[in-house]
Write a protein that holds these residues in place. Structure first.
Motif, short mmCIF file in Angstrom:
data_model
loop_
_atom_site.label_atom_id
_atom_site.label_comp_id
_atom_site.label_asym_id
_atom_site.label_seq_id
_atom_site.Cartn_x
_atom_site.Cartn_y
_atom_site.Cartn_z
N GLU A 149 40.30 43.00 35.68
CA GLU A 149 39.48 44.06 35.08
C GLU A 149 40.17 44.50 33.79
O GLU A 149 41.36 44.23 33.59
CB GLU A 149 39.30 45.24 36.04
N ALA A 151 40.45 47.68 32.86
CA ALA A 151 40.90 49.06 32.98
C ALA A 151 42.41 49.24 32.94
O ALA A 151 42.92 50.19 32.33
CB ALA A 151 40.37 49.65 34.28
N ARG A 181 37.81 36.34 37.66
CA ARG A 181 37.84 36.57 39.11
C ARG A 181 37.48 35.27 39.80
O ARG A 181 36.48 34.65 39.43
CB ARG A 181 36.82 37.65 39.51
N GLU A 183 35.71 34.09 42.05
CA GLU A 183 34.58 34.45 42.90
C GLU A 183 34.33 33.35 43.95
O GLU A 183 34.37 32.17 43.64
CB GLU A 183 33.31 34.61 42.06
N PHE A 191 24.84 35.64 35.87
CA PHE A 191 24.98 36.88 36.64
C PHE A 191 26.38 36.98 37.25
O PHE A 191 27.05 38.00 37.13
CB PHE A 191 23.93 36.95 37.75
N ARG A 192 26.80 35.92 37.93
CA ARG A 192 28.14 35.96 38.55
C ARG A 192 28.89 34.68 38.17
O ARG A 192 28.51 33.58 38.58
CB ARG A 192 28.05 36.09 40.07
N THR A 193 29.92 34.84 37.38
CA THR A 193 30.72 33.70 36.95
C THR A 193 32.19 34.03 37.20
O THR A 193 32.52 35.17 37.54
CB THR A 193 30.50 33.42 35.44
N PHE A 196 34.14 36.26 32.80
CA PHE A 196 33.00 37.00 32.29
C PHE A 196 33.49 38.07 31.32
O PHE A 196 34.68 38.36 31.23
CB PHE A 196 32.19 37.62 33.43
N TYR A 248 40.12 52.45 44.64
CA TYR A 248 40.57 53.52 43.75
C TYR A 248 39.54 54.64 43.56
O TYR A 248 39.81 55.60 42.86
CB TYR A 248 40.90 52.94 42.36
N LEU A 266 24.24 45.88 38.23
CA LEU A 266 24.26 45.62 36.79
C LEU A 266 25.54 46.24 36.20
O LEU A 266 26.37 45.54 35.62
CB LEU A 266 22.99 46.23 36.16
N TYR A 267 25.67 47.55 36.38
CA TYR A 267 26.83 48.29 35.86
C TYR A 267 27.39 49.17 36.98
O TYR A 267 26.74 49.37 38.01
CB TYR A 267 26.42 49.24 34.72
N ARG A 272 37.60 57.49 39.25
CA ARG A 272 38.81 56.82 39.74
C ARG A 272 39.92 57.82 40.05
O ARG A 272 41.05 57.41 40.33
CB ARG A 272 39.33 55.82 38.70
N GLU A 305 35.05 56.30 34.84
CA GLU A 305 35.00 54.96 34.27
C GLU A 305 33.56 54.39 34.28
O GLU A 305 33.09 53.94 35.31
CB GLU A 305 35.90 54.02 35.08
N ARG A 312 25.82 40.34 32.02
CA ARG A 312 24.64 40.90 32.72
C ARG A 312 23.75 41.66 31.74
O ARG A 312 22.53 41.72 31.92
CB ARG A 312 25.08 41.78 33.90
N1 GAP Z 1 36.95 48.37 36.05
C1 GAP Z 1 35.95 48.42 37.04
C2 GAP Z 1 35.36 47.14 37.34
O1 GAP Z 1 35.80 46.11 36.85
P1 GAP Z 1 33.48 46.07 38.82
O2 GAP Z 1 32.30 46.69 39.48
O3 GAP Z 1 34.36 45.23 39.66
O4 GAP Z 1 34.27 47.24 38.14
C3 GAP Z 1 32.39 45.81 36.48
O5 GAP Z 1 32.96 45.20 37.59
C4 GAP Z 1 31.18 45.09 35.98
O6 GAP Z 1 31.52 43.74 35.65
C5 GAP Z 1 30.05 44.93 37.00
O7 GAP Z 1 29.24 46.09 37.04
C6 GAP Z 1 29.29 43.74 36.41
O8 GAP Z 1 28.47 44.15 35.35
C7 GAP Z 1 30.41 42.89 35.83
N2 GAP Z 1 30.86 41.79 36.73
C8 GAP Z 1 31.65 41.92 37.80
N3 GAP Z 1 31.90 40.70 38.34
C9 GAP Z 1 31.25 39.80 37.58
C10 GAP Z 1 31.12 38.38 37.61
N4 GAP Z 1 31.74 37.64 38.54
N5 GAP Z 1 30.36 37.77 36.67
C11 GAP Z 1 29.74 38.51 35.71
N6 GAP Z 1 29.84 39.85 35.61
C12 GAP Z 1 30.57 40.50 36.54
#
Ligand code: GAP
Length: 444
Positions: A149, A151, A181, A183, A191-193, A196, A248, A266-267, A272, A305, A312
């Protein structure tokens, strides 16, 4: 609630054929769930990132930006709890060994990959951090992580940012960049990679004010989504319950979107608390406290945060913009349907396309320099191939708000035809007045 009528198949096909986003490493057979942004996708993504930066950083007095290293000291991720707790529950098919996220499947059913009902292993936690080794040795002393992340850099850089910027609470530190990540189940296009793009900020407040700022940033996130052209009926604000939140967070709202493949995140907006700063104070010995200039109170600030996935955002911006319409005018095209991306003008990859009616030199000598002049101020495409109807359709498909046609009358009346993407209305405008005309129609 209405799910956007566009299908993922249509959107992915358009994104690929028009060069927004296409599979990565394609000539080697691709790389599962890896996507590359092509010329138009890169422009769209940059426009989104720049608009976000302008809105949340440059135009505000209470925000500063950083651009931190992707590979940080591994102690950061130990202190933040990610090495221990950044996990998803994973089950494995006993026959084919395919892995699935336990929280996203019914383990009583057949394996989605091999179809057998041999069953799955018990769930075990799988850490999402990408591990790597720094330097030439591959031992535990050289282990590092690609950031999971953004942050953490905003937390560990806080003392230096404060010294350099002289900001006072409430204020925020923003960043945009890549996260990684590992994943278990990437998918659904971008959407999920596993790598990102994120944009997010940590907003530091006195803990007595966290609720006020939480509500404030929620409204700001809604307003940003309005700017991206998102219909509020396609959004769901999901209050995450106790026990479901990240380690957190004391309060989280996931902003979810009604994608064609279902309602998903989405978001996120998280409170925190002072969790991260306290952990870093404890583990590093650095003092992360603020001193209130009026009361002299020393305190660890709390953090709100708002976090925005860039990929996305690209995805939903395209989903919202995608329209299929009947093409009404005969002279406009040979097809009876047009696909049009009604992107917000500020986000469109090209703002203008200059289209000489024919390839003849006498039109090119006017149209070429005109395009060069316009592109000093607005991203401008130039296209002289195929019929004018087909060229209009192509520009509609990539979301260009205005087409400028240079025709044979231009040579005598010094005027061009400006066609509006959404209304298809055509207006004759003098070349000398064109820049003023677009200055009225197009943002900044
Ligand atoms: N700092 C907080 C944080 O990272 P999160 O919910 O784990 O929070 C934030 O991720 C945002 O990142 C998500 O709301 C999403 O928009 C995007 N996101 C998370 N994992 C993703 C993935 N594998 N591929 C694309 N976007 C991703």
């Amino acid at each position: 609630m209405k799910i956007s009528s566009v299908t993922m198949e249509k959107l992915v096909a358009l994104a690929k054929s028009r060069g927004f986003v296409f599979p990565g490493s394609d000539i080697y057979g691709g790389m599962a769930n890896s996507w590359d942004y092509g010329p138009l996708g890169t422009e769209l993504k940059r426009n989104i990132m720049n608009a976000w930066w302008q809105r949340f950083v440059t135009s505000r007095g209470d925000m500063v930006g950083i651009d931190a290293a992707v590979i940080m000291n591994p102690k950061v991720w130990e202190a933040s709890g990610h090495v221990e707790g950044f996990t998803d529950p994973l089950v494995e098919c006993k026959k084919c060994h395919e892995r699935f996220r336990a929280d996203q499947m019914d383990t009583g059913k057949a394996c989605a990959r091999c179809g057998t009902k041999d069953g799955f292993t018990d769930p075990k936690n799988f850490n999402l951090l990408f591990k790597t080794f720094v330097g030439s040795t591959e031992d535990s002393a050289s282990v590092a992580y690609l950031r999971g992340e953004l942050a953490q850099a905003m937390f560990v850089d806080l003392p230096q940012v404060l010294t350099a910027s002289r900001k006072r609470v409430p204020f925020g530190i923003a960043q945009q960049g890549k996260c990684f990540r590992n994943e278990i189940t990437p998918g659904n296009f971008i959407f999920r990679t596993r790598e990102f793009n994120l944009m997010e900020f940590e907003y530091f407040v006195h803990d007595s004010e966290w609720e006020k700022w939480f509500e404030y940033w929620l409204e700001q996130m809604k307003s940003w989504l309005d700017f991206c052209g998102v219909n509020r009926e396609h959004l769901v604000f999901h209050e995450i319950e106790d026990g479901e939140r990240a380690h957190y967070s004391k309060r989280t709202i996931d902003i979810e979107y009604l994608y064609p493949f279902g309602q998903k995140e989405l978001y996120g907006l998280a409170y925190r608390t002072d969790f991260d700063l306290k952990r870093h104070m404890e583990k590093s010995g650095a003092d992360m406290r603020f001193t209130d200039p009026k009361t002299n109170e020393k305190y660890v600030p709390h953090v709100i945060e708002p976090t925005f996935g860039i990929d996305r955002t690209v995805l939903i911006t395209l989903l919202e913009a995608y329209h299929e319409e009947a093409a009404p005018t005969a002279e406009e095209g040979e097809t009876d349907k047009r696909v049009v991306l009604k992107l917000p003008k500020a986000l469109a990859p090209f703002k203008i396309a200059v289209l000489p009616l024919s390839k003849k030199d006498e039109l090119a000598v006017v149209a070429g320099p005109l395009a060069d002049r316009l592109r000093q101020r607005w991203a401008t495409d130039y296209d002289e191939t195929q019929s004018i109807g087909k060229r209009y359709r192509r520009q509609d498909e990539i979301g260009t708000p205005y087409c400028v046609t240079v025709d044979f009358d231009t040579l005598t009346d010094n005027a061009v035809t400006v066609r509006d993407r959404d209304t298809m209305k055509q207006t004759r405008v003098k070349i000398d007045e064109l820049e003023n005309y677009f200055a009225q129609q197009l943002p900044g």
